[in-house]
Design a protein around this motif. Sequence first.
Motif, short mmCIF file in Angstrom:
data_model
loop_
_atom_site.label_atom_id
_atom_site.label_comp_id
_atom_site.label_asym_id
_atom_site.label_seq_id
_atom_site.Cartn_x
_atom_site.Cartn_y
_atom_site.Cartn_z
N UNK A 1 -38.41 41.65 -12.31
CA UNK A 1 -36.98 41.44 -12.57
C UNK A 1 -36.64 39.97 -12.71
N UNK A 2 -35.68 39.66 -13.55
CA UNK A 2 -35.32 38.26 -13.78
C UNK A 2 -33.89 38.16 -14.29
N UNK A 3 -33.22 37.11 -13.83
CA UNK A 3 -31.93 36.72 -14.39
C UNK A 3 -32.09 35.53 -15.32
N UNK A 4 -33.26 34.91 -15.23
CA UNK A 4 -33.55 33.71 -16.01
C UNK A 4 -35.05 33.60 -16.18
N UNK A 5 -35.50 33.20 -17.35
CA UNK A 5 -36.93 33.02 -17.63
C UNK A 5 -37.17 31.59 -18.11
N UNK A 6 -38.14 30.94 -17.50
CA UNK A 6 -38.56 29.61 -17.95
C UNK A 6 -39.95 29.76 -18.58
N UNK A 7 -40.06 29.40 -19.85
CA UNK A 7 -41.35 29.48 -20.55
C UNK A 7 -41.99 28.10 -20.55
N UNK A 8 -43.16 27.99 -19.92
CA UNK A 8 -43.88 26.71 -19.83
C UNK A 8 -45.36 26.98 -20.09
N UNK A 9 -45.67 27.33 -21.33
CA UNK A 9 -47.04 27.72 -21.70
C UNK A 9 -47.74 26.62 -22.49
N UNK A 10 -47.31 25.39 -22.29
CA UNK A 10 -47.97 24.27 -22.95
C UNK A 10 -47.16 23.70 -24.09
N UNK A 11 -47.80 22.83 -24.85
CA UNK A 11 -47.12 22.12 -25.95
C UNK A 11 -47.95 22.20 -27.22
N UNK A 12 -47.32 21.83 -28.31
CA UNK A 12 -48.01 21.75 -29.59
C UNK A 12 -47.55 20.50 -30.33
N UNK A 13 -48.41 19.98 -31.17
CA UNK A 13 -48.13 18.70 -31.84
C UNK A 13 -47.07 18.86 -32.93
N UNK A 14 -46.24 17.84 -33.06
CA UNK A 14 -45.23 17.80 -34.14
C UNK A 14 -45.83 17.04 -35.32
N UNK A 15 -46.67 17.70 -36.06
CA UNK A 15 -47.41 17.03 -37.15
C UNK A 15 -47.22 17.72 -38.50
N UNK A 16 -46.16 18.51 -38.65
CA UNK A 16 -45.94 19.20 -39.93
C UNK A 16 -45.81 18.21 -41.08
N UNK A 17 -45.24 17.06 -40.80
CA UNK A 17 -45.04 16.05 -41.83
C UNK A 17 -46.37 15.55 -42.39
N UNK A 18 -47.43 15.71 -41.62
CA UNK A 18 -48.74 15.21 -42.04
C UNK A 18 -49.58 16.25 -42.76
N UNK A 19 -49.04 17.46 -42.91
CA UNK A 19 -49.78 18.51 -43.59
C UNK A 19 -50.04 18.13 -45.05
N UNK A 20 -51.26 18.33 -45.48
CA UNK A 20 -51.70 18.00 -46.86
C UNK A 20 -51.60 16.50 -47.16
N UNK A 21 -51.58 15.68 -46.11
CA UNK A 21 -51.56 14.23 -46.30
C UNK A 21 -52.98 13.69 -46.21
#
Length: 569
Positions: free
Chosen positions: A205-225
Amino acid sequence: VQLSKQPLKKPQDLLLRDHLYFKKAKIDLMLDTSVTNISWTLKNLTYQTLGKQMKSEQYDYLVLATGLRSRKLPASIPGGDLRNIFYLRTMEDASNLVNKVKSPETKNIVIIGDSFVALEMCGWLTTGLDGPGGKQEDADKKNVSVVMLLKAPLIRVFGEKIACAVQKVHEKNGAKFYSEATVTELTGENSMVQFVQLATGESVPCDLVIVAIGSETCTELLKDSPIEMTPDDFVKVNDRLETSVDHVLAVGDITKYPLRIFNLDEVNCQHWQMACTTGHQAADTILRHYLGQTKGGCRSSKNDLYTTPFFWTTQNNQTTIRYTGYTRDAENVVIHGDLENEFKFVAYYIVDGYVRAVAQSKYDPIACEVAEVFYHKRNIRKEDIEHDMDSQSLIFQKFRCLKCERRLNKPLELKCNHFICRDCLETVLRNHRTNTQCPACSRPLGDYQIENYTYLSPDHYISRLLSTFTDVNECHTCKEFTTVKPCSECSKDQCHSCSAKHEETHLQIEEQPNENLELSNEELEILEPIKSYLSKKEFEDFIQTARNHVDRAILKQDKTMVYIPRSGS
């Protein structure tokens, strides 16, 4: 770094630099601005402002520092779009989360993940909440559950033994853990999350959920570069933080770089300290290497990234773990201390027979001192620490004078690279004029003039250590080299374990009256200089002790003292 440990902090307290700093440094700070395209050949980037205006900017040098974002729940898990599901990355995230946690309707909180953010949030929810009057004991108790895929939290970083001990610390504070659990669905009513469904069939049961399953890089701008990336989407850089494109550098969590203290390639340490260090190195590369600027009339000797990874995690208001070094094998570890009760330990992580990382709790400043050892490429062997965690012989060895074996005072470095107090060296030179040798290795010093030895410069690592750990010294009672405080009565350094017992000795002495302290005029004249340096009680004790060994003192004409011992002594 701070949001998961202290979500209640004010935004102004979290800023590394305020707007005034950027203004004085003549740096244009462009907030609410998104870069949409980079022309690598024309050295031009296009960006969109808050008002949706498209603009462009030429650059000579470009530094990529796009960082990370929170990893979202997989789209394959139904219910991920329900309300009251929170991620923690920005100050706005923290503010929204805190407001919901404080709500009286929020009783059950589920944290999904076993990351640092997950465990630090768990510690804050179980031990860090304040009541209406600002007192923690008045805070509403929350039911906190942690759902994780692995056997124990942080197991990939600290290894199984410490990970299980960390879990017990949180369980003692009321948290409940669901280990090796897979989330299959989030369910609720009226678009509000109410349950986290597990593959085992359990419903949490939950009234609130905190998702903390890690991070991912913000590198979309570098795709196909033309920027060279690693298979796991990190930017590959060299020792100067240069990418595969000329005059384009990358820093922080999105990079993999060489870690020269251990001669490793493609290392990614997502720590605040490493982000700052890579930023400094990128600036140094541009200013010194590209532009050829000099400092103090000579070219900087700092050319490549060289540092020791260091981080800390606050698990709750009484439990902090500090970590230095780097290892990919957290199970090859030697642990000393008490994991079960005090959670006071030192863990040495071994690679090829040498210590390559250290984690410690309540043994400060061991991690800091070992970081200095790593920085200067001085190896600690497994056999050095395998059977004994003697801090005197290993951890604080560089604090010690090799002659008096106490904390260095006015440190000097001999030609054999051993360290000694200035006063101790003067004693050696004075007593051994014809055969002066290093007290540690017996190497001839070859120079009998103390003036030829200069104090270590402030930026020398020994001087930095001494200035940083001003409360580290040898305990006068147990002789352990650790954190100490001077006794308020006699100023003798005492560690935490010995201080109470030491204070009792003063109480016992005070209970013993000093009698027959009448002094003659001659005795008063002799003792007057001593009296000025002692308290009344110390002066009385001194007289009593002296009378146990001396019959009387005679004041000669030249004002020197001659002691006449007891008969037959």
